[in-house]
Every structure is written in C-alpha cells, then in structure tokens.
Design a protein around this motif. Structure first.
Motif, mmCIF file in Angstrom:
data_model
loop_
_atom_site.group_PDB
_atom_site.id
_atom_site.type_symbol
_atom_site.label_atom_id
_atom_site.label_comp_id
_atom_site.label_asym_id
_atom_site.label_seq_id
_atom_site.Cartn_x
_atom_site.Cartn_y
_atom_site.Cartn_z
ATOM 1 N N ARG A 1 -33.995 -6.611 -50.835
ATOM 2 C CA ARG A 1 -32.558 -5.580 -50.901
ATOM 3 C C ARG A 1 -31.439 -6.405 -51.354
ATOM 4 O O ARG A 1 -31.015 -6.784 -50.784
ATOM 5 N N GLU B 1 -30.839 2.825 -44.386
ATOM 6 C CA GLU B 1 -32.322 3.628 -44.922
ATOM 7 C C GLU B 1 -32.584 3.696 -46.026
ATOM 8 O O GLU B 1 -34.239 3.803 -46.179
ATOM 9 N N VAL B 2 -31.344 4.345 -47.118
ATOM 10 C CA VAL B 2 -32.170 4.765 -48.015
ATOM 11 C C VAL B 2 -32.767 3.270 -48.865
ATOM 12 O O VAL B 2 -34.252 3.658 -49.522
ATOM 13 N N ARG C 1 -33.967 0.677 -47.373
ATOM 14 C CA ARG C 1 -34.739 0.428 -46.635
ATOM 15 C C ARG C 1 -35.928 1.357 -46.997
ATOM 16 O O ARG C 1 -37.114 0.508 -47.421
ATOM 17 N N GLN C 2 -36.348 2.198 -47.003
ATOM 18 C CA GLN C 2 -37.127 3.198 -47.385
ATOM 19 C C GLN C 2 -37.824 3.147 -48.767
ATOM 20 O O GLN C 2 -38.876 3.554 -48.880
ATOM 21 N N SER C 3 -36.809 2.929 -49.404
ATOM 22 C CA SER C 3 -37.337 2.629 -50.740
ATOM 23 C C SER C 3 -38.366 1.907 -51.001
ATOM 24 O O SER C 3 -38.902 1.931 -52.244
ATOM 25 N N ARG D 1 -40.141 0.429 -48.573
ATOM 26 C CA ARG D 1 -41.154 0.136 -48.200
ATOM 27 C C ARG D 1 -42.664 1.668 -48.579
ATOM 28 O O ARG D 1 -43.655 1.436 -48.989
ATOM 29 N N ASP D 2 -41.827 2.514 -49.688
ATOM 30 C CA ASP D 2 -42.071 3.291 -50.343
ATOM 31 C C ASP D 2 -42.744 3.206 -51.695
ATOM 32 O O ASP D 2 -43.496 3.397 -52.659
#
Length: 223
Positions: free
Chosen positions: A137, A167-168, A170-172, A174-175
């Motif tokens: 990241r 979180e934006v 981190r989620q990106s 993960r997705d």
C-alpha cells in the motif's frame, strides 16, 4: 514517532533500469527542479510517500527480515530512477513501512509519474525473484515538512499515514488479489499534477478517506 534517519538503507537486489510507458529509460538523470518555494518557519514544501507491506505481521521473523531488506532496496532503486540520491532525502521506518520525503524543489509534475511507474515495475521484478510475494500500500502527498526533537513535523506526516492505513486502501487491495501495488494520492497533489494531465486522470478513482479525526478526499490507483 520513529527515529529519524538521514538516508534510506540499502539491501537486496532489484537491479536494472526501468523503462517507462513511452519507451524511455528512467534512470541516472537528475530530477528536474521546480522553482524553489520559500521555507516557512523552518519548514519546506516537499513531496513525501509511505509504502507499507501488506500482511507483514503474519510472516515469521526470518521472512520479515527478508521483506525489510527487499523493501529498502526497492525504495532505494526507485529514488535512483528519480535521479535522487537517498542521502538527499529524509525519512524513517517502522519495520513494515518506509516514509520518505524528497528534497525541496523537485518538480512534482515530473517526479510523480516516474515514481508510480518505477514502483510498480520494480515491485513486479522483485516478486518474480522471490517465492514470498510482496504487496504494498502506498500514499503520496505534498506539504510543509520540518524536523523536531522527536521526528518530523507538519500535517503532511500525519496525512500520509492516515492515507496508507485507511480502510479504503486496505479494502482495495483485498478486493484485487492480483494487484501488488495500490496507491492513494492526496487531493492537493492530484490538483497540481494529475488534473493538468501529467498523468491520465482516468487511471485514478476519487475516494473519501475517514480515520479517527481525519477526513479528506483522495485519488486511488491500482498498479
């Protein structure tokens, strides 16, 4: 705040030149400099970035040490691609991440495209050499930066860590399990560099980052 260092440490081997999308080799040429902006109360405008290793804490001690070695070398090579000596930067580390500020006066419109391209290219090369896939990241922004007895001062230091830990971001990652690098660029840097066309604005997605007492727009790119 972690202990301040005057240089990025060296390790590993991610060698070779990076070739940018236009076919030009990015390497030893010094980074062009913009008109120097005045320092304010001992602080100077700088471009800074944070890179953080995804899933670092799930590795054993030997794997963590190897990742630190690889990350140090990756950052050093990217700085070389920008034509910047690591000794001319200021930065710090926290085990699984690296913070670096480029020298005051570099031309952000030229540095940012090369930085993102070089980071992605060199990370890909590194991962082809190791079993343990390193995913990152990254946050990039600009602002006034100073130094104090406990480390760096200025809002940019806080903002970069809020963006990279958001979180934006981190989620990106993960997705998108096939993506090794996700980047958040600050709104100010987007306005200075991306919106005028030094990078393709279509490659960036607007997001809103909220964390603790922090809330700000930013621009997401998958690399």
């Amino acid at each position: 705040m972690n202990q301040q260092h005057n240089e990025i440490s060296v390790g590993g081997d991610v060698g070779g030149n990076v070739v940018a999308g236009n076919g030009n080799t990015v390497g030893a040429a010094p980074a062009p400099r913009a008109e120097q902006r005045p320092a304010v109360d001992g602080m100077a405008p700088r471009l800074g970035f944070v890179v953080d290793v995804v899933g670092f804490g799930h590795r054993d001690a030997e794997s963590q040490a190897e990742l630190q070695h690889r990350l140090d070398e990756l950052v050093r090579r990217v700085l070389a691609d920008l034509g910047i000596d690591p000794e001319d930067t200021i930065g710090s580390d926290s085990g699984d991440s690296r913070l670096a500020f480029l020298p005051a006066g570099v031309d952000w419109s030229r540095v940012l495209p090369t930085m993102i391209s070089a980071m992605g290219e060199r990370l890909g090369r590194d991962n082809r050499r190791y079993r343990d896939r390193m995913r990152l990241r990254m946050s990039i922004g600009t602002g006034l930066v100073g130094t104090g007895p406990l480390g760096f001062t200025g809002q940019l230091v806080v903002d970069l860590h809020r963006l990279v830990d958001s979180e934006v971001l981190r989620q990106s990652i993960r997705d998108h399990p096939d993506t090794d690098l996700v980047v958040l660029v600050s709104q100010a840097l987007h306005d200075d560099v991306i919106r005028p066309g030094h990078l393709d604005p279509a490659d960036f997605t607007p997001v809103t980052v909220t964390a603790k007492e922090f809330a700000a727009p930013a621009w997401l790119r998958l690399c």
